[in-house]
Design a protein around this motif. Structure first.
Motif, PDB file in Angstrom:
ATOM      1  N   THR A   4      43.113  61.887 -92.447  1.00  0.00           N
ATOM      2  CA  THR A   4      42.491  62.921 -91.627  1.00  0.00           C
ATOM      3  C   THR A   4      43.375  63.236 -90.421  1.00  0.00           C
ATOM      4  N   PRO A   5      43.721  64.510 -90.199  1.00  0.00           N
ATOM      5  CA  PRO A   5      44.544  64.848 -89.032  1.00  0.00           C
ATOM      6  C   PRO A   5      43.735  64.725 -87.733  1.00  0.00           C
ATOM      7  N   PHE A   6      44.416  64.415 -86.642  1.00  0.00           N
ATOM      8  CA  PHE A   6      43.750  64.313 -85.341  1.00  0.00           C
ATOM      9  C   PHE A   6      44.694  64.813 -84.255  1.00  0.00           C
ATOM     10  N   THR A   7      44.097  65.150 -83.131  1.00  0.00           N
ATOM     11  CA  THR A   7      44.841  65.477 -81.913  1.00  0.00           C
ATOM     12  C   THR A   7      44.247  64.665 -80.773  1.00  0.00           C
ATOM     13  N   GLN A   8      45.088  63.962 -80.035  1.00  0.00           N
ATOM     14  CA  GLN A   8      44.625  63.153 -78.921  1.00  0.00           C
ATOM     15  C   GLN A   8      45.284  63.638 -77.630  1.00  0.00           C
ATOM     16  N   PRO A   9      44.483  64.137 -76.676  1.00  0.00           N
ATOM     17  CA  PRO A   9      45.054  64.585 -75.402  1.00  0.00           C
ATOM     18  C   PRO A   9      45.222  63.437 -74.415  1.00  0.00           C
ATOM     19  N   PHE A  10      46.304  63.494 -73.640  1.00  0.00           N
ATOM     20  CA  PHE A  10      46.514  62.603 -72.513  1.00  0.00           C
ATOM     21  C   PHE A  10      46.591  63.485 -71.260  1.00  0.00           C
ATOM     22  N   LEU A  11      45.682  63.282 -70.332  1.00  0.00           N
ATOM     23  CA  LEU A  11      45.651  64.099 -69.119  1.00  0.00           C
ATOM     24  C   LEU A  11      46.839  63.780 -68.219  1.00  0.00           C
ATOM     25  N   VAL A  12      47.509  64.819 -67.771  1.00  0.00           N
ATOM     26  CA  VAL A  12      48.612  64.703 -66.814  1.00  0.00           C
ATOM     27  C   VAL A  12      48.203  65.504 -65.583  1.00  0.00           C
ATOM     28  N   SER A  13      48.010  64.848 -64.455  1.00  0.00           N
ATOM     29  CA  SER A  13      47.546  65.565 -63.267  1.00  0.00           C
ATOM     30  C   SER A  13      48.035  64.868 -62.007  1.00  0.00           C
ATOM     31  N   ASN A  14      48.034  65.605 -60.918  1.00  0.00           N
ATOM     32  CA  ASN A  14      48.347  65.010 -59.622  1.00  0.00           C
ATOM     33  C   ASN A  14      47.443  65.609 -58.553  1.00  0.00           C
ATOM     34  N   HIS A  15      47.366  64.926 -57.435  1.00  0.00           N
ATOM     35  CA  HIS A  15      46.604  65.392 -56.278  1.00  0.00           C
ATOM     36  C   HIS A  15      47.542  65.270 -55.084  1.00  0.00           C
ATOM     37  N   PRO A  16      48.351  66.315 -54.840  1.00  0.00           N
ATOM     38  CA  PRO A  16      49.426  66.210 -53.846  1.00  0.00           C
ATOM     39  C   PRO A  16      48.946  65.776 -52.469  1.00  0.00           C
ATOM     40  N   GLN A  17      49.673  64.842 -51.893  1.00  0.00           N
ATOM     41  CA  GLN A  17      49.499  64.423 -50.508  1.00  0.00           C
ATOM     42  C   GLN A  17      50.901  64.308 -49.926  1.00  0.00           C
ATOM     43  N   PHE A  18      51.340  65.364 -49.231  1.00  0.00           N
ATOM     44  CA  PHE A  18      52.742  65.488 -48.862  1.00  0.00           C
ATOM     45  C   PHE A  18      53.085  64.728 -47.583  1.00  0.00           C
ATOM     46  N   THR A  19      54.299  64.217 -47.565  1.00  0.00           N
ATOM     47  CA  THR A  19      54.895  63.707 -46.335  1.00  0.00           C
ATOM     48  C   THR A  19      55.414  64.901 -45.532  1.00  0.00           C
ATOM     49  N   PRO A  20      55.727  64.720 -44.247  1.00  0.00           N
ATOM     50  CA  PRO A  20      56.318  65.821 -43.476  1.00  0.00           C
ATOM     51  C   PRO A  20      57.593  66.352 -44.122  1.00  0.00           C
ATOM     52  N   GLU A  21      58.381  65.475 -44.736  1.00  0.00           N
ATOM     53  CA  GLU A  21      59.617  65.910 -45.392  1.00  0.00           C
ATOM     54  C   GLU A  21      59.310  66.800 -46.600  1.00  0.00           C
ATOM     55  N   GLN A  22      58.276  66.470 -47.351  1.00  0.00           N
ATOM     56  CA  GLN A  22      57.889  67.289 -48.502  1.00  0.00           C
ATOM     57  C   GLN A  22      57.339  68.640 -48.053  1.00  0.00           C
ATOM     58  N   MET A  23      56.655  68.670 -46.921  1.00  0.00           N
ATOM     59  CA  MET A  23      56.173  69.942 -46.381  1.00  0.00           C
ATOM     60  C   MET A  23      57.341  70.856 -46.039  1.00  0.00           C
ATOM     61  N   GLU A  24      58.365  70.290 -45.414  1.00  0.00           N
ATOM     62  CA  GLU A  24      59.549  71.079 -45.081  1.00  0.00           C
ATOM     63  C   GLU A  24      60.254  71.557 -46.346  1.00  0.00           C
ATOM     64  N   LEU A  25      60.257  70.739 -47.392  1.00  0.00           N
ATOM     65  CA  LEU A  25      60.870  71.124 -48.660  1.00  0.00           C
ATOM     66  C   LEU A  25      60.099  72.277 -49.302  1.00  0.00           C
ATOM     67  N   LEU A  26      58.772  72.231 -49.200  1.00  0.00           N
ATOM     68  CA  LEU A  26      57.953  73.318 -49.727  1.00  0.00           C
ATOM     69  C   LEU A  26      58.270  74.625 -48.994  1.00  0.00           C
ATOM     70  N   ILE A  27      58.394  74.567 -47.678  1.00  0.00           N
ATOM     71  CA  ILE A  27      58.722  75.763 -46.897  1.00  0.00           C
ATOM     72  C   ILE A  27      60.097  76.298 -47.298  1.00  0.00           C
ATOM     73  N   GLU A  28      61.037  75.400 -47.509  1.00  0.00           N
ATOM     74  CA  GLU A  28      62.393  75.810 -47.900  1.00  0.00           C
ATOM     75  C   GLU A  28      62.398  76.491 -49.261  1.00  0.00           C
ATOM     76  N   ARG A  29      61.606  75.967 -50.205  1.00  0.00           N
ATOM     77  CA  ARG A  29      61.632  76.488 -51.578  1.00  0.00           C
ATOM     78  C   ARG A  29      60.761  77.721 -51.774  1.00  0.00           C
ATOM     79  N   ARG A  30      59.619  77.776 -51.091  1.00  0.00           N
ATOM     80  CA  ARG A  30      58.665  78.854 -51.383  1.00  0.00           C
ATOM     81  C   ARG A  30      58.284  79.690 -50.167  1.00  0.00           C
ATOM     82  N   GLY A  31      58.802  79.332 -49.003  1.00  0.00           N
ATOM     83  CA  GLY A  31      58.430  80.052 -47.792  1.00  0.00           C
ATOM     84  C   GLY A  31      58.917  81.481 -47.740  1.00  0.00           C
ATOM     85  N   SER A  32      59.984  81.790 -48.475  1.00  0.00           N
ATOM     86  CA  SER A  32      60.547  83.135 -48.433  1.00  0.00           C
ATOM     87  C   SER A  32      59.983  84.049 -49.521  1.00  0.00           C
ATOM     88  N   GLN A  33      59.033  83.531 -50.335  1.00  0.00           N
ATOM     89  CA  GLN A  33      58.512  84.349 -51.442  1.00  0.00           C
ATOM     90  C   GLN A  33      57.494  85.354 -50.936  1.00  0.00           C
TER      91      GLN A  33
END
Length: 299
Positions: free
Chosen positions: A270-299
């Motif tokens: 019998t064929p089957f499909t089994q899902p594995f959930l891949v998820s995150n709940h971002p909690q950024f450091t100040p450095e990651q916040m600055e990286l986000l601004i650098e990458r997406r702030g100009s959009q």
């Protein structure tokens, strides 16, 4: 002489104060910056965005590219705080910024059959509206269990590591694995554990190591094999455990919640499909916040 010293001191204080004020103003965002989201209909959809630390407004609704409008959960802001930096929607904070999230009703998304990619119109409770690229957001029907995999546990840590473990209830063969968002794999390291896989790390008594230990273990010691190195099919016997361990990279600034699918056949064919959930709940450091601004702030 004393008067001259006083004037010089006053000038130094004024220049310092002005410099601090200029620096503070130079760090302010003109409008919120939204993360790139990859939501495939699994789990709760949460919209993440970076805003100024003194910003008290929050997202009320989002109008997707397919024309549907989704409203934030009505009870999401039930508890108010006079300081916006400590509101219920704040995930992390720095000297200048707040990372906020807004949750939406999963069932409503299914009813509306949301199918979005790219720019969306965001409405805030103070009447402001903006357009932002929020990524890919898709709804899906609820899955019914296949009865072959029994959940043994899930866990996650603030260091970006998480895992999901199952026991198989009968002999089976896993033939392949697929992901709806392969581009997100660049943000993740993954290991799959099963007894028949050539392993790295040292499994405990023939099974996965203790949950608490492997959340903080060196990656080379986490039981399993890198997902990209696994040769399918994978043979499993009744009672075997299988576990997917995920490690988010430090420069990951996306939000995602979707399912990786493993497909195969049971002992009786019998064929089957089994899902594995891949998820995150971002909690950024100040450095990651600055990286986000650098990458997406100009959009």
């Amino acid at each position: 002489m004393k008067g001259k010293t006083f004037i010089i001191s006053l000038l130094i204080i004024t220049i310092s104060w002005g410099g601090n004020l200029w620096f503070y103003q130079s760090k302010q965002l003109e409008e919120p910056i939204f993360l790139e989201h990859y939501y495939g209909g699994a789990g709760v959809f949460e919209l993440y965005y970076l805003t100024n630390r003194d910003e008290s407004s929050h997202v009320m609704s989002v109008e997707f590219s397919d024309g549907t409008t989704l409203h934030a959960k009505s009870d999401y802001y039930g508890f108010h705080n006079g300081n916006p930096a400590y509101g219920p929607d704040v995930q992390s904070r720095s000297t200048h910024y707040l990372l906020k999230k807004t949750g939406f009703d999963e069932q409503q998304m299914r009813e509306l059959e949301v199918d979005h990619e790219g720019e969306a119109t965001i409405h805030f409770n103070d009447g402001k509206t903006m357009t932002a690229d929020i990524g890919t957001v898709e709804s899906s029907e609820l899955r019914e269990g296949n009865g072959i995999f029994r959940s043994q546990g899930t866990s996650s840590s603030s260091n970006g590591r998480s895992f999901r473990t199952y026991t198989v209830k009968e002999d089976l063969k896993i033939d392949s694995m697929s992901s709806p968002f392969p581009e997100v794999q660049d943000d993740l390291k993954m290991k799959l554990y099963a007894p028949s896989i050539d392993l790295t790390g040292t499994p405990d008594a023939g099974g996965p190591r203790s949950y608490s230990k492997e959340l903080d273990e060196e990656w080379s010691q986490v039981a399993g094999a890198p997902l990209e190195n696994i040769d399918f099919p994978i043979d499993m016997k009744q009672g075997d455990r299988i576990r997917l361990t995920m490690q988010e990279k430090p420069d990951s600034i996306r939000a995602y919640s979707y399912e990786i699918e493993f497909t195969g056949t049971s002992e009786n064919g019998t064929p089957f499909t089994q899902p594995f959930l891949v998820s995150n709940h971002p909690q950024f450091t100040p450095e990651q916040m600055e990286l986000l601004i650098e990458r997406r702030g100009s959009q």
